[in-house]
Structures are given as C-alpha cells and as structure tokens.
Design a protein around this motif. Structure first.
Motif: not given
Length: 55
Positions: A31-52
């Motif tokens: 709703q804020q106009g952010i492309d969630v798929d692109k956000l996840i692709r761009d920050n995939h490594e960071f997200i994986e590190n946080v999850r681990k």
C-alpha cells in the motif's frame, strides 16, 4: 445438553489465504508503493543472515 446459538470468541480475522491478520492501522508495504519482491531480492543475503541468527 446446552447448545449455544452463537459462540462469541475473540480471535483475529482469518482471510482466505489462511493467515491471521491483525489490523494495526498502518499501511502495508504494498500500500505504500514498495515492491516487496524487489525488496526481498535486493536484501536476500541480509534477510538470510537475520533468519539464521534467530535459530
């Protein structure tokens, strides 16, 4: 045997996708106009590190 006509219970709204949603009053990323798929692709490594880190 007592059978209630209506059952009153406090629970979150459950939508068709099976996920419980709580109305926080804040707009979602989409709703804020952010492309969630692109956000996840761009920050995939960071997200994986946080999850681990939470395991």
């Amino acid at each position: 045997m007592f059978v209630p006509a209506t059952r009153i219970k406090s629970s979150p709204d459950v939508k068709n996708d099976g996920k419980a949603r709580f109305d926080t009053g804040k707009p979602t990323l989409t709703q804020q106009g952010i492309d969630v798929d692109k956000l996840i692709r761009d920050n995939h490594e960071f997200i994986e590190n946080v999850r681990k880190g939470t395991r």
